[in-house]
Design an enzyme around this catalytic site. Structure first.
Site, PDB file in Angstrom:
ATOM      1  N   LYS A  28      38.360  39.558  41.246  1.00 22.06           N
ATOM      2  CA  LYS A  28      39.331  39.176  42.276  1.00 22.06           C
ATOM      3  C   LYS A  28      38.557  38.760  43.517  1.00 22.06           C
ATOM      4  O   LYS A  28      37.782  39.545  44.057  1.00 22.06           O
ATOM      5  CB  LYS A  28      40.225  40.375  42.576  1.00 22.06           C
ATOM      6  N   ASP A 122      54.484  51.259  45.776  1.00 20.77           N
ATOM      7  CA  ASP A 122      54.920  49.892  45.480  1.00 20.77           C
ATOM      8  C   ASP A 122      54.922  49.618  43.977  1.00 20.77           C
ATOM      9  O   ASP A 122      54.431  48.595  43.520  1.00 20.77           O
ATOM     10  CB  ASP A 122      54.027  48.889  46.225  1.00 20.77           C
TER      11      ASP A 122
HETATM   12  P1  AMP Z   1      46.942  39.600  42.642  1.00 23.10           P
HETATM   13  O1  AMP Z   1      46.117  39.000  43.702  1.00 23.10           O
HETATM   14  O2  AMP Z   1      46.562  41.012  42.333  1.00 23.10           O
HETATM   15  O3  AMP Z   1      48.404  39.444  42.893  1.00 23.10           O
HETATM   16  O4  AMP Z   1      46.625  38.803  41.309  1.00 23.10           O
HETATM   17  C1  AMP Z   1      47.044  37.471  41.103  1.00 23.10           C
HETATM   18  C2  AMP Z   1      47.282  37.207  39.621  1.00 23.10           C
HETATM   19  O5  AMP Z   1      46.068  37.337  38.892  1.00 23.10           O
HETATM   20  C3  AMP Z   1      48.230  38.226  38.982  1.00 23.10           C
HETATM   21  O6  AMP Z   1      49.506  37.732  39.025  1.00 23.10           O
HETATM   22  C4  AMP Z   1      47.728  38.325  37.548  1.00 23.10           C
HETATM   23  O7  AMP Z   1      48.407  37.402  36.737  1.00 23.10           O
HETATM   24  C5  AMP Z   1      46.282  37.961  37.633  1.00 23.10           C
HETATM   25  N1  AMP Z   1      45.443  39.171  37.573  1.00 23.10           N
HETATM   26  C6  AMP Z   1      45.142  40.001  38.589  1.00 23.10           C
HETATM   27  N2  AMP Z   1      44.349  40.999  38.190  1.00 23.10           N
HETATM   28  C7  AMP Z   1      44.137  40.798  36.860  1.00 23.10           C
HETATM   29  C8  AMP Z   1      43.403  41.514  35.838  1.00 23.10           C
HETATM   30  N3  AMP Z   1      42.725  42.629  36.135  1.00 23.10           N
HETATM   31  N4  AMP Z   1      43.422  41.032  34.594  1.00 23.10           N
HETATM   32  C9  AMP Z   1      44.115  39.909  34.309  1.00 23.10           C
HETATM   33  N5  AMP Z   1      44.825  39.200  35.202  1.00 23.10           N
HETATM   34  C10 AMP Z   1      44.841  39.634  36.472  1.00 23.10           C
END
Ligand code: AMP
Length: 260
Positions: A28, A122
């Protein structure tokens, strides 16, 4: 770094492989400018501290983090099944066996979260990811807090807010038990129980006073055991809600408890 997995509020998530070990993870990437702009540095620090500390099959692992001049990188367990939210959108709702399995996994993960003195605050389908075997993982600890005494910060998502967060603003671990009830209802019905489209005020009122009703066309298909558990989880007064231990002992979840 490989293919993008999704787009978040502060940056993107990519599939990645650590060269030395060959381990595949989710990376991320968060822009420091965004962290500054939204004033979320302490929130991010809490999120990292909490998620690296918690070890449970129902909690998405955070293996570590690093940063460069412009970005912070969080190294996360890969959840190839994606968000429960997207699965719910494509399947509309789930059967009782699937719902029971996820509610059991979430209740068991929340036991670990609470035992570590953390309130998630949340829980909702957008923050729950699925691994390759459709096992559920709590993913986003951005709103979590280390429980000191009773909390007063207003946070969370409207449909999943517990009544005590709306009325006196003082709440504890039991807000997560309420959210578990909203999630269970949403899984079985396809929409949350107290949603009044386009009206924040009416939704607040329904959360605080509204009865739990089921769409007539679905009501017959939902067992009395499932309805009983939802009713208990969604007790308006937090002191009337079951503990997570009691939740896991409920007959609706009995077939799943040994698997979790
Ligand atoms: P977030 O910033 O946490 O909202 O992540 C954005 C998108 O990335 C989410 O909607 C997931 O579809 C994907 N995502 C986040 N973390 C993961 C993970 N550990 N494994 C797979 N997909 C992820």
């Amino acid at each position: 770094i490989g293919k993008p997995l999704g787009r978040g509020k502060f940056g993107n998530v990519y599939m990645a492989r650590e060269k030395a070990s060959g381990v595949v993870v989710a990376l991320k990437v968060i822009f420091k400018k965004q962290i500054e702009k939204h004033n979320v540095l302490s929130q991010l620090k809490d999120e990292i501290e909490i998620q690296t500390r918690l070890r449970h099959p129902g909690v998405l692992r955070m293996y570590g983090y690093f940063h460069d001049e412009k970005r912070v990188y969080l190294v996360l367990e890969l959840a190839p099944g994606g968000e429960l939210f997207k699965r719910l959108q494509s399947e509309k709702r789930f059967g009782e066996a699937q719902t029971g399995k996820w509610v059991t996994q979430l209740a068991s993960a929340l036991q670990c979260v609470h035992a570590n003195k953390v309130i998630h605050r949340d829980i909702k389908p957008e923050n729950l990811l699925l691994d390759g075997n459709s096992e559920l993982k709590i993913a986003d600890f951005g709103w979590s807090t280390v429980a000191k005494d009773k909390r007063q910060t207003f946070c969370g998502t409207l449909d999943y807010l517990a009544p005590e967060m709306l009325t006196h603003g003082v709440y504890d671990f039991r807000v997560d038990v309420w959210a578990l009830g909203i999630l269970m209802y949403e899984c079985l019905v396809g929409s949350p129980p107290f949603e009044v489209p386009d009206s924040v005020e009416e939704t607040h009122k329904a959360i605080q006073e509204g009865p739990i009703t089921y769409p007539p066309e679905l009501s017959m298909g939902i067992s009395s055991s499932a309805k009983d558990l939802i009713k208990k989880l969604l007790a308006k007064k937090p002191e009337d809600r079951p503990s997570l231990e009691e939740v896991l002992a409920h007959p609706f979840l009995a077939p799943h408890v040994s698997e979790a």
